[in-house]
Structure formats: C-alpha cells, structure tokens
Design a protein around this motif. Sequence first.
Motif, mmCIF file in Angstrom:
data_model
loop_
_atom_site.group_PDB
_atom_site.id
_atom_site.type_symbol
_atom_site.label_atom_id
_atom_site.label_comp_id
_atom_site.label_asym_id
_atom_site.label_seq_id
_atom_site.Cartn_x
_atom_site.Cartn_y
_atom_site.Cartn_z
ATOM 1 N N ARG A 1 26.620 -4.419 -35.582
ATOM 2 C CA ARG A 1 27.012 -4.306 -36.998
ATOM 3 C C ARG A 1 26.602 -5.546 -37.775
ATOM 4 N N LEU A 2 26.834 -6.693 -37.173
ATOM 5 C CA LEU A 2 26.490 -7.934 -37.856
ATOM 6 C C LEU A 2 24.992 -8.051 -38.075
ATOM 7 N N LEU A 3 24.231 -7.605 -37.114
ATOM 8 C CA LEU A 3 22.774 -7.698 -37.219
ATOM 9 C C LEU A 3 22.155 -6.459 -37.859
ATOM 10 N N ARG A 4 23.015 -5.444 -38.102
ATOM 11 C CA ARG A 4 22.577 -4.176 -38.710
ATOM 12 C C ARG A 4 21.432 -3.537 -37.935
ATOM 13 N N ARG A 5 21.597 -3.551 -36.613
ATOM 14 C CA ARG A 5 20.589 -2.936 -35.749
ATOM 15 C C ARG A 5 20.915 -1.476 -35.534
ATOM 16 N N GLN A 6 19.915 -0.708 -35.349
ATOM 17 C CA GLN A 6 20.055 0.687 -34.934
ATOM 18 C C GLN A 6 19.462 0.762 -33.532
ATOM 19 N N SER A 7 20.270 1.160 -32.555
ATOM 20 C CA SER A 7 19.785 1.227 -31.186
ATOM 21 C C SER A 7 19.760 2.674 -30.711
ATOM 22 N N ALA A 8 18.567 3.251 -30.732
ATOM 23 C CA ALA A 8 18.409 4.607 -30.217
ATOM 24 C C ALA A 8 17.293 4.598 -29.183
ATOM 25 N N GLU A 9 17.231 3.524 -28.423
ATOM 26 C CA GLU A 9 16.165 3.373 -27.446
ATOM 27 C C GLU A 9 16.416 4.266 -26.242
ATOM 28 N N PRO A 10 15.355 4.902 -25.736
ATOM 29 C CA PRO A 10 15.515 5.670 -24.503
ATOM 30 C C PRO A 10 15.706 4.704 -23.331
ATOM 31 N N PRO A 11 16.280 5.158 -22.232
ATOM 32 C CA PRO A 11 16.483 4.272 -21.102
ATOM 33 C C PRO A 11 15.143 3.867 -20.502
ATOM 34 N N PRO A 12 15.060 2.664 -19.926
ATOM 35 C CA PRO A 12 13.822 2.253 -19.272
ATOM 36 C C PRO A 12 13.444 3.230 -18.164
ATOM 37 N N GLU B 1 16.523 12.690 -12.237
ATOM 38 C CA GLU B 1 16.464 13.827 -13.153
ATOM 39 C C GLU B 1 17.632 13.889 -14.123
ATOM 40 N N HIS B 2 18.564 12.976 -14.035
ATOM 41 C CA HIS B 2 19.753 13.020 -14.877
ATOM 42 C C HIS B 2 19.648 12.118 -16.112
ATOM 43 N N VAL B 3 18.434 11.793 -16.521
ATOM 44 C CA VAL B 3 18.235 10.893 -17.648
ATOM 45 C C VAL B 3 18.916 11.433 -18.900
ATOM 46 N N ASP B 4 18.732 12.711 -19.192
ATOM 47 C CA ASP B 4 19.337 13.291 -20.391
ATOM 48 C C ASP B 4 20.853 13.169 -20.359
ATOM 49 N N LEU B 5 21.433 13.415 -19.201
ATOM 50 C CA LEU B 5 22.883 13.313 -19.060
ATOM 51 C C LEU B 5 23.350 11.880 -19.299
ATOM 52 N N HIS B 6 22.668 10.905 -18.707
ATOM 53 C CA HIS B 6 23.064 9.510 -18.884
ATOM 54 C C HIS B 6 22.907 9.052 -20.332
ATOM 55 N N VAL B 7 21.854 9.500 -20.984
ATOM 56 C CA VAL B 7 21.673 9.168 -22.401
ATOM 57 C C VAL B 7 22.814 9.769 -23.216
ATOM 58 N N ALA B 8 23.143 11.034 -22.936
ATOM 59 C CA ALA B 8 24.230 11.701 -23.671
ATOM 60 C C ALA B 8 25.568 11.015 -23.411
ATOM 61 N N ILE B 9 25.822 10.604 -22.189
ATOM 62 C CA ILE B 9 27.073 9.892 -21.862
ATOM 63 C C ILE B 9 27.141 8.574 -22.630
ATOM 64 N N ARG B 10 26.035 7.829 -22.651
ATOM 65 C CA ARG B 10 26.033 6.536 -23.358
ATOM 66 C C ARG B 10 26.271 6.694 -24.848
ATOM 67 N N ARG B 11 25.934 7.833 -25.400
ATOM 68 C CA ARG B 11 26.097 8.044 -26.839
ATOM 69 C C ARG B 11 27.499 8.515 -27.214
ATOM 70 N N ALA C 1 27.285 20.056 -26.348
ATOM 71 C CA ALA C 1 26.564 20.168 -27.612
ATOM 72 C C ALA C 1 25.271 19.355 -27.569
ATOM 73 N N ARG C 2 25.356 18.151 -27.010
ATOM 74 C CA ARG C 2 24.159 17.289 -26.967
ATOM 75 C C ARG C 2 23.122 17.784 -25.976
ATOM 76 N N LEU C 3 23.574 18.424 -24.907
ATOM 77 C CA LEU C 3 22.659 18.887 -23.877
ATOM 78 C C LEU C 3 22.267 20.341 -24.058
ATOM 79 N N GLY C 4 22.877 20.999 -25.055
ATOM 80 C CA GLY C 4 22.544 22.392 -25.335
ATOM 81 C C GLY C 4 22.986 23.339 -24.235
ATOM 82 N N THR C 5 24.170 23.091 -23.658
ATOM 83 C CA THR C 5 24.694 23.946 -22.589
ATOM 84 C C THR C 5 26.072 24.445 -22.965
#
Length: 162
Positions: free
Chosen positions: A79-90, A97-107, A153-157
């Motif tokens: 917030r202080l730096l006004r950053r937007q972090s929507a980076e995909p995982p490395p 194969e669970h990248v989508d799930l981990h991204v959705a959990i982090r969000r 909702a995020r994973l479309g299931t």
Amino acid sequence: MTETWFSELYRGSYRRLMLTGYAMTGDLGVAEEITQEAFTVAYGRRGRVLRLDNPEAWLRTVVVNLARRRHRRSTMADRLLRRQSAEPPPADLPIGEHVDLHVAIRRLDEDLRSVLVLYYLADLPVDEVSAILDVPVGTVKSRLARARNALAARLGTEVDHV
C-alpha cells in the motif's frame, strides 16, 4: 536429551511445517525462513515446548502466525509503495500441476487462506484450526465454506457441499 529431542522434532516436522508456510505465503523462500524462525522460537522456549503434548501443533501455530504477520507487513508495504502484485509463480516452484490452485489460494483473503491451508493442506480438524487461529469453530466453518466457493469461482469448478 533436549538436543536429541529437538533434532528429532526438527527432522520429523520440518517438511510439513514448511509446506504449511508455503501454502500460506506462496513463496518457498519465505516459507523456509518462517519455518526456521519457528524452530528458533521453539528452541529458545525449549523448556516449555518439551512439556507440550504436541510440539508440532505448537510449531504450526507459530508458522501460521509468522506467515500472517509477514502478510500484514507485506500488504502495508504494498500500500505504501502502491504496488500491484499479480505476478505468476516462478516456474521452478515444486507445485507441479497444481499451479492454478496455488495461485488461487494465494489470492484469497488472509482469513480464508489460513483456514483453508490448515484444514485441507495441514489436515487439521476444525477445532484445532479454531485454536490456532483463535476464532470460534463456527467462524472456521463459515470461512471454509467461503474459501471453497471463492476457489470454485476462480478455478471455474463446482463446489461439493459436504
């Protein structure tokens, strides 16, 4: 005696605690740091930890609290730096194969992510999740339902209502 006990606790619990930290933070390096910090805290309080019936549960609470603290600090810094972090995982993360799930959990919001990680990934019963997060059992159940719906909702299931 204490040193042997502590090294056995470390060897037996490190991986599960680190995976809990990873699921909470989405960052393998941070997960390793907070897990190490949790063991440092435990070693500093070894007299107390030695007397616990379940030292790993106590350590898990420390890991979750450290992850939550780090998240709050990071959110404030963002917030202080006004950053937007929507980076995909490395690409080199060990989540396969669970990248989508981990991204959705982090969000998910921190409250929803915490109950989801502890209940499903750490495989803890609702009453232990309640104790770790210091919220009523009903709140844990409500957050679990909201977290499942948000993930669906995020994973479309569809969500299986148990």
